[in-house]
Structures are given as structure tokens and as C-alpha cells.
Enzyme design. Structure first.
Site, mmCIF file in Angstrom:
data_model
loop_
_atom_site.group_PDB
_atom_site.id
_atom_site.type_symbol
_atom_site.label_atom_id
_atom_site.label_comp_id
_atom_site.label_asym_id
_atom_site.label_seq_id
_atom_site.Cartn_x
_atom_site.Cartn_y
_atom_site.Cartn_z
ATOM 1 C CG HIS A 183 28.669 19.097 92.462
ATOM 2 N ND1 HIS A 183 28.556 20.043 91.483
ATOM 3 C CD2 HIS A 183 27.591 18.286 92.302
ATOM 4 C CE1 HIS A 183 27.466 19.822 90.765
ATOM 5 N NE2 HIS A 183 26.866 18.767 91.241
ATOM 6 N N GLY B 161 33.466 24.571 91.434
ATOM 7 C CA GLY B 161 32.745 24.275 92.670
ATOM 8 C C GLY B 161 31.798 25.415 93.004
ATOM 9 C CG ASP C 210 20.383 19.116 85.557
ATOM 10 O OD1 ASP C 210 21.190 19.034 86.512
ATOM 11 O OD2 ASP C 210 19.357 18.409 85.485
ATOM 12 C CG ASN D 299 21.707 15.032 87.696
ATOM 13 O OD1 ASN D 299 20.996 15.976 88.023
ATOM 14 N ND2 ASN D 299 22.931 14.870 88.171
ATOM 15 C CG HIS E 2 22.842 17.329 95.912
ATOM 16 N ND1 HIS E 2 23.122 17.561 94.584
ATOM 17 C CD2 HIS E 2 23.618 18.198 96.607
ATOM 18 C CE1 HIS E 2 24.024 18.528 94.493
ATOM 19 N NE2 HIS E 2 24.336 18.930 95.702
ATOM 20 C CD GLU F 75 30.106 43.968 83.782
ATOM 21 O OE1 GLU F 75 29.174 43.136 83.918
ATOM 22 O OE2 GLU F 75 29.938 45.098 83.286
ATOM 23 C CG PHE G 238 30.231 48.295 86.122
ATOM 24 C CD1 PHE G 238 29.237 48.608 87.045
ATOM 25 C CD2 PHE G 238 30.429 49.165 85.068
ATOM 26 C CE1 PHE G 238 28.466 49.764 86.918
ATOM 27 C CE2 PHE G 238 29.659 50.320 84.927
ATOM 28 C CZ PHE G 238 28.684 50.619 85.849
ATOM 29 C CG ASP H 149 28.392 59.076 84.728
ATOM 30 O OD1 ASP H 149 27.406 59.533 84.119
ATOM 31 O OD2 ASP H 149 29.431 58.723 84.167
#
Lengths: 614, 614
Positions: A69, A115, A147, A177, A253, A355, A380, A412
């Protein structure tokens, strides 16, 4: 001007241009750009090595904005380095401009689309892995991270893998920030919380003031000296830095500034500094020796799992094309990527049970022209769907092989059964979706995938199934194969993969009752063989589709969509997995799901009877 | 017997029974069970508080096998505590047995399905959050984790959130048996690598020998004393412990033992210890005060974004039902979960940009009977698809709201545009998929979601759209609404969400040309209104569907699938997003994608013309 003075000015220029770009359509993220402007000013002026006249230069560094962004900052950099002019900068976010809201490789200097947060760094790990182990040239990979996005687990997968891979050619820069979209992040300005985690993962971490250009300079210099592990620079910054109206303010923002003119003035006005980015020294990527393509072949009737044929074929394709590489998510003895790993160990990457990083690394490697095949259990890959979706936005070319599809895996149980992968992979922009039913067909499709652009997906089966086709038969993408037909067919059964075998068995049963069923192997689910299906529809009327998948978005709906153009629309019935499966033997579970030969025969009988009544 | 002697014996019993269970169908994971047997023996004998006669007791502890493949161990525990008998144990993995290959809540003492690694711990975080902030009773959540699954970023999201939430009621036990499926894990027996990371995330970490029952006892005792943060017990173990043929041996993953009789003998033979698990003290969950349901209402023609109506309606539903809780992925001011957060702060959970943990927490909370609504941008739920898929296997009831769907979001570009969410969410077992076009409809659907079992999904639109329906109209799940019709309609346009408005505009244009178009608002994409669509098809013949989504797996294919039963199958044409979008204004992008009013009118004209020619 001294270097620091120049960097400060350049930082302000990047801020001004970010504000101006966002003002054009009154949208975008100027404040998230302004926090990182100083970090980028020092980088492009002194450290980045990139030939903007030759984006394909293999020695170029890579600059990936994981915080996509902050595109106004990236585009302002492109202006500062002379790659775009001011006029183009001011097309930001307009229809038809390559300067989209978030960066995409429509721009030649952008490696990958970002993004969706938490993706740029794992992809950077893939590029850095390519640098170390494939290209073997010393380009560096710089990833600018937000962050907020450190909350994504994929970022920690990236740190783990960067450390495990000893990627000292990777430098992550975290722009701390403090503010996310709707308030403070989990850690605010607690730089230690980031350095502690990065160091725990084995990275070298440096905490700095991200607006102190000399500290930034020192940090980059230090990063270049680090050997055997990646560096993470944790930079304390102010969101909206330099403009009081928005600086470190909540609620600013993702918005253009209310008064851009005043902001520009506060930032010291327009500047037109030009940065002459250092060009890298020439370097030629490593080339792996290759031979002729000798695909494996299997005898008719032999029982071979298509996942085994995948491993055999990929190994052969890898022997013939040195750009082919394989990555696997710690299940290579199930997907049979292990065969490739044994034959081409230098080109095999163990990505462990991660993955997201698996697909991200594949995307990173294809940035450098490698041809990655990523494999895991088909179920997965749902874990990496955001990465696959974004790989399409990145115009990436990657091949994915998902094994153990459907209820036919047996004991399974549902956690390991892919029942949504066809829907998921069909709904990826420009994707190719393949589902072979025998080993020879698998081999041909794997070879085709190595030449296919975009995201291609191969669905393989756990159990061994009989070889139906001769080794010299061709299976073009977009085709289908009539495996059983007569001139008097009453119904067509369209199947793929495991259900082709059930359909053939059903057709045999039906024949004994005097019902003639055509069986079409629709191995190319996308693109689908519209003409072939139309021909079958015309010849037989009713169509029965059968798939080891939920009814939604899979083979049946693909067939329906393919036939919409017909003037005479046949009756189509979809057999698919109707309820949540449990454990059991494969045959028991196919029966319980209503997709085995007996259920196919039953449904076909009803279709034929209904047609006779009309 | 002393406690330690008893624990050692119990551990051996759990091993023997794990070996026996896997021998039944010669499949399963005995070796991954044997490594954790001592850890579980001490836990169930001394620490777990659980009333096996009353699985619904709110005070019960929760034991979640994040390493779900160790199901033989779990089922052996159920036998040891008297919940199942030996006969049932030996139905493991057989068709119809509730003892499936991986645990599911078909078993009353299993909270959630596991088996897709990296999910049990994040879900345990959700249960623990419920304990602290919703139920407010002191049950503990014990999560048994594998070391291989620590490679999943979702596990680190879980540590982050457990620490941020001060979840001292959560104890994660990592069974570090060193070996994954195909070899050693990234960290082998480097216990420090795990404790370092856990501590960096703010957890209390304890490294022990996982076969030393006294060390295990001490670790659990220590964990119970920790306040204000979760405990992570990092236990060094041997995979296949106790049987030399497989102990710490590569290649013994996921396989029954070759010689179970010899193994049982080596383990000291059959035992029949019974564990009397401590029952919890009675405790009543907290109840939030509630009032009558007063859904918001909007005036006809008013411009309101459906995402805003979501926030308003959820707030109202939350006021009427104290079990309703909301979680959001750091975009609550976009999804408008912020309205709920302001009104019901105690029932709102900020999950930051960690969509996997977002969905996992929702799944964990519904274990305890809460009704979670999880929101983010629709595109970013692709990040959590594996968790959503598994939530269906868990028979979980959660509501998901995805905002900012499709190209109509405008300038932000394709990374933020959900174009695959309908396909993804339709292909979830037993799911409900809703896509409202106006605010009053949204309110009714949100209220319906709060009463709906299973996984329900609401797709909302970024931009404001005019209110089409009166506030007192009803919109049952599974219905559709004819918004424009006459007795002489030439064509039906089936739309949903944003395209309803485009379809109405197109119908207006067509009317001026003498073409009468019916418009159907197909707000319930799954289940779809088969009867309503059939009636429209009968009345008008040709059907045109239009959606802000890729063509695959969305509205168009859902309509096609709904109409397969008709004797007279109408021509259906699907309008959908054809190529990769860029940035632009919403109207520009709808046009560029070929799904705006003009394109709808064009396609409708062609359909009507083609019908007239036949």
C-alpha cells in the site's frame, strides 16, 4: 550537499511526491509512504544496485514492497531514479495507468504484486533462495515490510526459512510506524518485540530510528557485512512524518491528505533531485546441465498412482530443462517430489510444513525465470490460497501439484481429503486445472505444465490406478479423451481422475444391460474441451458428470458452463460428494459418497430412462 | 504403585493401545502417538479436569490434539478413562466408526477436527479467549502440538495472540520427536530453538525430557502457577518410543507397525489401567444482558453500503443475543465491525492482520457455544481457507463477513478485490453463501446468520448503494426476490449484490427499447432458490447471470447447477469478470470487466434476438 543532507532532501521529495500522487484520485496511502521515505532515500541513493534501463539484468538487486500500500513511495522512487516522469506519476490509480493502487508487475521494475499483507517478505525469501542456490549471483533482496503485517504468520515462516537458508542476501526493513488501519498495532513502538522475535528465529536484527539517515546508513552497511543469516532492520518511524495534520495521528490511514498543497509546503515544497542508482556488476546466472526429454512410460494395465507418475515425470522434465525446480511441503514421499529431489538435489527445496512459504518461494523463484513446481497434499494448498490468488495478480508462472485428492484417499479422513481444490483453483485468474487418470497421461501433462504460462494445477490421486493409455498418446491442455464410445451411445459419462475408472466400470455394467454409455475423460478441467463435450452432448443427449469433489465449482459445473452455448442443451446430472466423509477404505468411501461405479450406473440408468420417456 | 510408576505404566498402556488401534486397518500414526504417551499419561492422571459423563459441562478443561494424526493416542486415552471400550477402540479408521483417522467432533469429547497441522493451537487460543473474556470460568486449555507443525506461521500467530491476550489458561505442549513425515524437522532436537521463539513471543517456556514423568509433572505444576501469560512446554521425545524397530527411526511415520504383536510384547504387554479423571468444580458461564431484537431500518432510495448495514445489524443482533461475538482482522473501520465493537466492547476481539488466527479463534469460541461473526476484506479470507474448510469438518457454526468484494471497490486494485470468494465459500461442506444488494436485506440476512448452523458467509460491498427494499420485507435463506417483472418478460437477469443495481439499470434501458427484462435478486447463492429460478426460466426462457466475480464457481455456475433438473433447459449466459482488473473508479472497472449496465443490456439484447430467431 553532504550525503546526509542529500538523503534528507530526497526523503522529503519522496514524501512530497507521495502526497501529490495520492491527491490525484484522492485515494491511496500517503501516510504509510511518508514513514518509510527516509529508509528508502538512503537505500536507493547508496545501496541499491539496479539498472533501470535493463530490468532483466540478472545481477539487479530486488526491491520488494511487502507493504504494497506504500505504492506512492515506490512510484515516487521510480520518478526520482528517472524511470518514470512526473506526468506518469500523476496517473496514479487512474484507469489504464500501470501505477495501480498496489504495485503489480505490469510495471517492469516490480517483481511481484503485493497488497495482500504478509506476502512480500516470503516471496523475497524465494528470490533470495534463487540467488544463493540457483542463480548463484550476489544480488541482494531488500524487502520493505509494514509493522502491521508482522501479525501474519507467513512473515515468521519467512524469517524461519531465511535463517534456515542462511540468506545473508536478504535484508528485511520493518517500518514500525506504530499505527495500523484502525489504531495501534499489537506491539506499537516496542522495537524489542520485533528484534527479539527476529533474533529468536536466527536473524541478525538492528533497531534504529527510521528517520535518522545516518543510523539508516549504518544499519545498511552493517547488514552487508553479516554472513550466513538474513538481517532485519527494525526502524521506528512516524506515520505521516513531516506533516503535522497527519503525523502519528490515528484515522489518517489509507487516505489522501485533506490539504495537499499545505502539506507540500510544510514539507519544503517540490524538489527534483535525480538519483543515479548504482548499476550492478555483470554476472551470469548459473546454468544446470540438461539432456533430452525422456518422459517415463508405463505399460497398459500396470497399476501406478498418478502422484508417482508426477514424481517420475517431473524428474524427467527436470533433466531436460535446467530451469525446472521443485519445492515441497514436507510430504515429498507422498507427493513423490522425492524422486526429483534424489535426481536433482540442487534444484529441490524442502519447505517443511509451511504451505504459504512454499508457494511464496515458488513465486519468488519464477521472478528470476526459474520454473517452480510446488507440491503438497491438495487439501493443504487451501492454506496458501491467498498466495495463489496473488500469484495470478503477479502474472507469475508456477506449477502446483496437489496429491491425495478426494475421498478416494481412504482411512485418513476428511482433514486430508481435497474436496474443494478444483473450485479453488478454477477461480484463479488465468489458471490451468488438470486432473489426470493414468500415469502416461500424467507424464504428458507435467511436461505441458513446464511450458505453460500462468498458474497451473495438477490434481493427483493417492491410490494406484490402471494405466489406460499408451505412452505415445498426446493429451493437449484444453482437450479431453473419449475412452469408450459407440455410434449408439445412450448417455455420456464425463469423468476425470479417479472417477474415470469408476465410469469405465459403470459403462461395463450398463453394457451388460443393453445401455451404451460413452465415457469422456475430461483431464483438462480448465480450459475445458467445449467442442469435445458439445460433440458428446450432440451424439448422446444426456450427460452425467462424476467427480471426487464437492458439487460446487468442480467438474460438473465446469461442464455445465462449457455447454451454455449449445442450441440444444442436454440434460446434465452432476454426481459429486454429497456429505462430509469419514474414514474407510477407498472403495467404501467412493460408495458412501455416491460416486462409485454402482452409483454412476444407477444415475445413468435413470437418465436414459427419463430420455426414453420424453 | 507410586504416581511415577503408575504414569510409566499408563504411558506404556497408551502406547500398546495405539499400536493395537493402528494394527486394525494397518494404517494410522502409532509412532507419533508413542512419543507423546508419557506427556498425556501424566496429564490425564493428575491435571486434566474433565467430566467424561458430561461433555457439555462448561467447567470442563479442553484437550485439543493439534497434532491430530496422533489420534490413536487420543482414542487410547478415551479407553483409559472409560469413555470408550476396547471393542470400540478396535474400530479405528473403519467405515462408520466415530474413531476416524483424525479426530472430529463426531466424538463428544473432541472439540474440533484437527489433522490439518497448525490449526489446533490457534483454535485453542480461541477457546482460552472464551474462557477468559466470555465464559469467565477457569477451565484450562491443553493443546498437544507436533514439532513439525511449528513450521506453520499460524502457530506463531497463536503464540502472539495467546501472549497478547494474557492467556494463562492455555498450556501448549510441543512433542519434539525430531522426525517429520520424510525426515528431520527444521530444528531437530534443538529445544532452545522452540523455547527462544516462544519466549520472544511473550510465553513462559519450559524445556523437559518428555519421557521423564517427574519432569512432566513438574512442568505442568509450574504451568499452573504462571500468571498473565501462556505456558509452552517443549518436550524432547522419541518418535516410536519403546519399540526398537521404529524408535527414532526415519521412515516409520504414518504407518502401522510391521509386527504389532512383538511391539506389544516389547512394551510389556496389554494393560488395563483405568484413570479416574478429576471432575471440574461446577461453574456457570457468564451471561451478557440482552434485550429485544431491533434491527436497523433504512429508507427506500437512501444510499447505504451493505458493509455498513452489516455493522449496524450485527450490533442489533448482539444486543438481542448475548452469545453473539465479533472478531475482526484489523479492518473493523472498513468491515464496520467497529460499530459492534463500540456497542459491545466486551464481546469484540481485535485479531490484527492474522486471518488464520481470526477464523481459528471464531472456531474456538463456538466450541463453547458462542456465536462468532468474523469479518475482514473478502479477499483476505482466502488466507484462512484451510481453517474454513476444517471448520466444516469440525461441524462448527461460525459466520463470516467479507467486505470489499469484486472490482466495484475501485482504485485499490486487484489485491484487495475478492473475485473468488463465492467459489471458495460455496465449496465448503454444508456452507451458506449470502450476497445482499441493499441495507435492509443485509440486516435480515445478518439476523438469519445468527440462527444458522454451519459455516455461513456474507459478501458485502464497499460502495453505498440505494436501498431497494422496505424494512419490513423478509429474505429467507434459500430464497430469491423478483425485483422487476411483467407478464411479458423476454429475458431474466439473475444478479446479486452490486450487480442487482446494474441489472435494474440495464432493464430500464432495455424497456425503453421494447425489451422486457425480469430481474431476479439471487441474494442466497447457497442454498439457491431452485424453484424461483425455474419459475423465471419457465416464464422468460433465456437467463442472463451477472456477477462481480470470476466466471468459475460463482453465481452463474450456481444458477446453471440449480436448473439442471428442468425438462426445458433455458439458454443461460454468464457475465462475469473476464480479465485481471486494475485500478480505476468503480463504474469504470465494472465497465472494463464487462459487468455494468451497458454490458448487461448488450448481452440481454443478444439473448432475446437469438431466441426470436429460433
Amino acid at each position: 550537499m553532504s550525503e546526509p543532507e542529500r538523503w534528507i532532501e530526497l526523503g522529503q521529495q519522496l514524501r512530497v511526491d507521495s502526497v501529490r500522487a495520492a491527491a490525484v484520485t484522492k485515494s491511496g496511502h500517503p501516510t504509510s509512504s511518508m514513514s518509510a521515505a527516509d529508509l528508502m532515500a538512503v537505500l536507493i541513493d547508496k545501496y541499491l544496485r539496479y539498472d533501470f534501463d535493463d530490468a532483466e539484468n540478472p545481477a539487479n538487486d530486488h526491491l520488494i514492497f511487502s507493504k504494497g500500500h506504500a505504492s506512492p513511495l515506490l512510484y515516487s522512487i521510480y520518478k526520482a531514479v528517472g524511470a518514470i516522469d512526473d506526468e506518469e506519476l500523476l496517473t496514479f490509480r487512474k484507469l489504464g495507468s500501470r501505477l495501480e493502487g498496489h504495485p503489480t508487475p505490469v510495471i517492469p521494475w516490480v517483481d511481484v504484486a503485493t497488497g495482500s499483507l504478509g506476502q512480500g517478505l516470503p516471496i523475497a525469501v524465494g528470490v533470495a533462495l534463487a540467488g544463493k542456490r540457483l542463480d548463484r549471483i550476489p544480488y541482494r533482496v531488500w524487502a520493505l515490510c509494514g509493522d502491521s503485517e508482522m501479525a501474519e504468520g507467513s512473515m515468521w515462516e519467512a524469517f524461519e526459512h531465511a535463517s534456515y537458508g542462511k540468506l545473508d542476501n536478504l535484508i528485511a526493513i520493518i517500518d514500525v510506524n506504530r499505527l495500523g488501519q484502525r489504531g495501534e498495532t499489537m506491539h506499537g513502538w516496542d522495537l524489542d518485540s520485533y528484534t527479539r522475535r527476529a533474533e529468536a528465529c536466527g536473524c541478525h536484527a538492528i533497531a534504529i530510528d527510521g528517520h535518522d539517515v545516518e543510523a539508516i546508513d549504518n544499519a545498511y552497511a552493517e547488514a552487508l557485512e553479516v554472513e550466513g543469516r538474513p538481517t532485519v532492520i527494525v526502524a521506528k518511524t512516524l506515520k505521516g512524518k513531516g506533516v503535522k495534520a497527519v503525523e502519528d495521528k490515528d484515522g489518517a490511514h489509507g487516505k489522501a491528505l485533506d490539504d495537499p498543497e499545505a502539506a507540500i509546503e510544510e514539507l519544503g515544497g517540490l524538489r527534483d533531485l535525480k538519483v543515479d542508482v548504482s548499476k550492478p556488476e555483470r554476472a551470469e546466472p548459473h546454468v544446470f546441465p540438461t539432456g533430452a526429454l525422456e518422459l517415463p512410460s508405463y505399460d497398459l494395465g500396470e497399476e501406478v498412482a498418478t502422484r508417482k507418475a508426477y514424481g517420475d515425470a517431473l524428474t524427467a522434465v527436470g533433466a531436460a530443462d535446467g530451469r525446472v525446480v521443485a519445492l515441497d511441503g514436507e510430504v515429498s514421499n507422498s507427493t513423490h517430489a522425492d524422486i526429483f529431489a534424489a535426481a536433482h538435489p540442487e534444484r529441490f527445496f524442502e519447505m517443511f510444513i509451511a504451505e504459504q512459504q512454499l508457494v511464496a518461494a515458488a513465486v519468488g523463484m519464477q521472478v528470476r525465470g526459474w520454473k517452480p513446481f510446488a507440491s503438497s497434499f491438495a487439501a493443504f494448498f487451501t492454506r496458501a490460497y491467498d498466495f495463489i490468488r496473488m500469484a495470478a495478480v503477479s502474472r507469475a508462472t508456477i506449477a502446483i501439484s496437489g496429491s491425495h485428492a478426494g475421498v478416494s484417499i481412504g482411512e485418513d479422513g476428511p482433514s486430508q481429503m481435497a474436496l474443494e481444490d478444483l473450485a479453488m483453483m478454477r477461480a484463479v485468474g488465468g489458471s490451468t486445472v488438470l486432473y489426470p487418470c493414468d500415469a502416461n497421461q500424467t507424464a504428458k501433462l507435467v511436461a505441458a505444465m513446464a511450458e505453460r504460462e500462468g498458474i497451473s494445477y495438477l490434481r493427483t490421486t493417492r491410490g494406484a490406478t490402471p494405466v489406460l493409455y499408451e505412452a505415445d498418446e498426446q493429451f493437449p491442455i484444453g482437450g479431453s479423451r473419449v475412452v469408450r464410445a459407440s455410434d449408439e451411445d445412450d448417455v455420456t459419462i464425463v469423468a476425470a481422475g479417479i472417477t474415470v475408472h469408476e465410469a469405465l466400470s459403470a459403462a461395463q455394467t450398463l453394457a451388460e444391460e443393453g445401455i451404451s454409455a460413452r465415457v469422456v475423460d475430461c483431464y483438462s478441467v480448465k480450459p475445458i474441451d467445449t467442442a469435445g463435450l458439445a460433440a458428446a452432448a450432440e451424439a448422446t443427449g444426456a450427460i452425467l458428470t462424476v467427480e471426487d469433489h464437492w458439487p460446487e465449482g468442480g467438474l460438473g459445473e465446469a461442464v455445465l458452463a462449457a455447454l451454455t452455448g449449445l442450441d440444444e442443451r442436454p440434460r446434465v446430472e452432476i454426481l459429486a460428494v454429497g456429505g462430509m466423509p469419514g474414514s474407510g477404505k477407498p472403495a467404501e468411501l467412493l460408495a458412501a459418497a455416491g460416486i462409485d461405479a454402482a452409483h454412476i450406473a444407477d444415475a445413468a440408468r435413470k437418465l436414459v430412462r427419463a430420455a426414453a420417456l420424453r
